[in-house]
Design an enzyme around this catalytic site. Structure first.
Site, PDB file in Angstrom:
ATOM      1  N   VAL A   1      47.294  36.676  46.876  1.00 43.72           N
ATOM      2  CA  VAL A   1      48.460  36.982  46.050  1.00 43.72           C
ATOM      3  C   VAL A   1      49.494  35.856  46.060  1.00 43.72           C
ATOM      4  O   VAL A   1      50.368  35.805  45.184  1.00 43.72           O
ATOM      5  CB  VAL A   1      49.118  38.309  46.468  1.00 43.72           C
ATOM      6  CG1 VAL A   1      48.167  39.472  46.273  1.00 43.72           C
ATOM      7  CG2 VAL A   1      49.619  38.249  47.908  1.00 43.72           C
TER       8      VAL A   1
ATOM      9  N   ASP B   1      43.327  39.795  45.957  1.00 45.63           N
ATOM     10  CA  ASP B   1      42.951  38.478  46.454  1.00 45.63           C
ATOM     11  C   ASP B   1      44.088  37.470  46.307  1.00 45.63           C
ATOM     12  O   ASP B   1      44.710  37.360  45.244  1.00 45.63           O
ATOM     13  CB  ASP B   1      41.717  37.986  45.681  1.00 45.63           C
ATOM     14  CG  ASP B   1      41.233  36.633  46.141  1.00 45.63           C
ATOM     15  OD1 ASP B   1      40.785  36.534  47.295  1.00 45.63           O
ATOM     16  OD2 ASP B   1      41.313  35.667  45.350  1.00 45.63           O
TER      17      ASP B   1
ATOM     18  N   GLU C   1      46.005  40.059  50.239  1.00 46.75           N
ATOM     19  CA  GLU C   1      45.654  38.874  51.005  1.00 46.75           C
ATOM     20  C   GLU C   1      46.754  37.852  50.740  1.00 46.75           C
ATOM     21  O   GLU C   1      46.900  37.366  49.626  1.00 46.75           O
ATOM     22  CB  GLU C   1      44.308  38.291  50.584  1.00 46.75           C
ATOM     23  CG  GLU C   1      43.945  37.056  51.408  1.00 46.75           C
ATOM     24  CD  GLU C   1      42.857  36.192  50.783  1.00 46.75           C
ATOM     25  OE1 GLU C   1      42.286  35.370  51.512  1.00 46.75           O
ATOM     26  OE2 GLU C   1      42.600  36.330  49.575  1.00 46.75           O
TER      27      GLU C   1
END
Length: 586
Positions: A249, A247, A284
């Site tokens: 990053v 999630d 992401e």
């Protein structure tokens, strides 16, 4: 199998092992590098906690199981106890896979991993290759999206706990389905996060939208980085997962010489060699920078793939006409062509939403399968004021156009649960926090949507559903009676046909250049994929699309949504709009 428990607490003077209900509170033994170990071994299923310098008992930062919730004691769990039946599973890379994102709590009426496993045959029939679970790390309360997890090594108890995740993965592998798990390493939730009591897990040197950043680059960050890398390896090794989705990053703020993502990539590559199957990392990222998917030995961060929001924005804005917020720079046919051809729309161009130039071009030689694209996902649906799906405003023909461009394009496609039948159930933002925190979440959600033009979009004043209301959670559950209804069954069969084409036509699986070529005007678009052409009519009036002449004869229509009329000489195709036709060259 009994085991010693340990905890990292480098500044503590004393750590006590607490066994609730047994009257045990005994000192642990100091070890190297700030670690402490228990003097006794604990059997699987034993509840325990740690007390730092005489303080209140807290869950283990690496707790494998939180059966009493995130504030309760930890429980030991033997990951080796599961009798795996997937010995013949060879694995599946995320590259080019048809991915299906689902939220465990709302995918079925029961909201458990075991119940989700019972629906896997539906995904097999759809042609899915990889199931992506939204986060299952233990979070406060019963209902939530999972992005406020605080026990990163545990599995949310209402979903069934850690054993249920192993059963789910085993059941998926038995059906030929790979499993990807969404993990959140950029922050922890606000309730039940006790990490700071144990050590320097966070730093004020950097800040994210959630507050102090995770400490990735301080002199004392080594064990924090290991905490995250070990977590990823544990899911892949002990739970037999095939991929992790990381999630946001871009919120992993790391100024060290070797970025955490590069370290993680190399560690996962080593594990992949050890277990003998492909293991993928999907990031992401909001950065629009192919360094994310460039191998580490070439100076990149080594992710297998990354999400590409620009394709979603280009599709959604064109088909719905929405231009609010970050859709302001999207909506033209030309922008959609750029997204389908060049990966990023903002590739060094000015982003009006961000108020600055953004991104960098993706080299032509970059494998397009390294970019995951979608027409829907949990964010793009759930972060709307009413959690409404595109099916609220788009006709079945426009939904078919969207599906065809995602599933038959050069990128790795992802579907969001229920999309395949045009689900009408919303996917709302829901939480189950304590009353004080819940009131703040409710207030923040209302304020967040105050200035986004939702009243104009929805045609009147908008009352944002209360995230804390059980009704908000209940409304977000899929309605599994919908797929059998005629208006939904037709769309579902079209999705199945699109996926079948992707699996059977080698040109559609190609991600290397030349992976796609495009032609378009304001009413139609043609996506050339080797011997196949995907022709879409973008308007209600339909379109007559010119086709290249071929000495071999007129092409064959192999799949269509809407009526089509192919000219006798094969020089044009009329498609009822909005609609799709897939042609194979003669």
């Amino acid at each position: 199998m009994t085991a010693v428990v340990s905890v990292w607490a480098p500044a503590a003077h004393q750590i006590e092992l607490v066994l609730p209900g047994r009257g045990v509170r005994e000192p642990m033994v100091a070890a190297e590098r700030g670690w402490w170990r228990s003097a006794r071994e604990l059997a699987p299923g034993t509840d325990y906690a740690f007390a730092v310098d005489g303080g209140e008992p807290r869950p283990d930062p690496r707790s494998p199981w939180q059966p009493a919730g995130v504030h309760g004691p930890s429980r030991t769990f033997d990951t080796a106890a599961h009798a795996w039946s997937d010995g013949a599973w060879a694995g599946r890379s995320s590259l080019g896979a048809v991915i299906y994102e689902l939220h465990v709590g709302t995918f079925t009426p029961e909201g458990t991993l075991d119940a989700a496993a019972e629906r896997l045959d539906h995904l097999v029939g759809l042609g899915v290759d990889m199931v992506e679970l939204m986060p299952v790390a233990a979070f406060p309360g019963r209902a939530g999206w999972g992005y406020d997890g605080v026990a990163l090594y545990a599995v949310h108890e209402p979903y069934g706990g850690p054993a249920a995740l192993q059963r789910f993965v085993d059941a998926a592998h038995a059906r030929g389905l790979a499993v990807c798990l969404d993990v959140v390493y950029n922050h922890l939730g606000p309730s039940g996060n006790y990490l700071a009591e144990f050590g320097p897990y966070f730093t004020e040197r950097h800040h994210t939208p959630w507050g102090a950043a995770v400490n990735l680059d301080g002199d004392d960050a080594g064990e924090v980085r290991a905490f995250l890398v070990d977590n990823a390896l544990r899911w892949l090794r002990d739970f037999h997962l095939d991929a992790l989705r990381l999630d946001a990053v871009h919120a992993l703020l790391d100024d060290s010489p070797r970025h955490l993502l590069a370290e993680l990539s190399d560690a996962v590559a080593e594990l992949s060699g050890s277990v003998g199957r492909p293991l993928s990392l999907i990031a992401e990222s909001d950065l629009n920078d192919v360094r994310m998917v460039t191998p580490t030995d070439a100076g990149g961060l080594g992710m297998t793939a990354q999400w590409d929001d620009d394709v979603h924005h280009a599709l959604h804005a064109l088909l719905t006409g929405e231009r609010h917020g970050y859709y302001a720079d999207f909506g033209s046919v030309e922008t959609l062509v750029k997204a389908l051809r060049d990966v990023f729309v903002h590739d060094g161009t000015y982003s009006s939403f961000r108020g600055q130039d953004w991104g960098a071009p993706a080299p032509a030689e970059t494998d397009r399968r390294r970019f995951v694209v979608f027409a829907q996902d949990h964010d793009q649906v759930g972060n709307r004021a009413l959690g409404d799906r595109p099916s609220r405003v788009l006709s079945p023909g426009r939904l078919a156009v969207s599906a065809a461009l995602v599933l038959l394009g050069p990128y790795t496609p992802m579907l969001f649960m229920g999309e395949e039948w045009g689900a009408t159930t919303p996917f709302l933002y829901f939480t189950d926090h304590d009353p004080e925190l819940g009131a703040l979440v409710r207030q923040g959600r209302t304020q967040e949507f105050g200035g986004h033009g939702w009243a104009e979009l929805y045609g009147g004043p908008v009352e944002v559903p209360d995230p804390q209301s059980p009704e908000t959670f209940a409304r977000s559950r899929l309605d599994w009676e919908e797929p059998a209804r005629p208006e939904h069954a037709r769309l579902l069969e079209f999705y199945r046909s699109l996926v079948r084409l992707r699996h059977t036509e080698p040109d559609l699986a190609a991600g290397e250049r030349p992976a796609v070529d495009l032609a378009a005007d304001q009413t139609w678009l043609v996506m050339h994929r080797g011997a196949l052409d995907v022709v879409v009519a973008l308007t209600d009036a339909g379109a007559t699309v010119p086709l290249p002449t071929a000495d071999a004869g007129a092409p064959e229509v192999v799949l269509a949504w809407g009526e089509t009329d192919l000219a006798h000489d094969g020089t044009s195709l009329t498609v009822q709009g909005p609609g799709v036709a897939v042609l194979r060259s003669a």
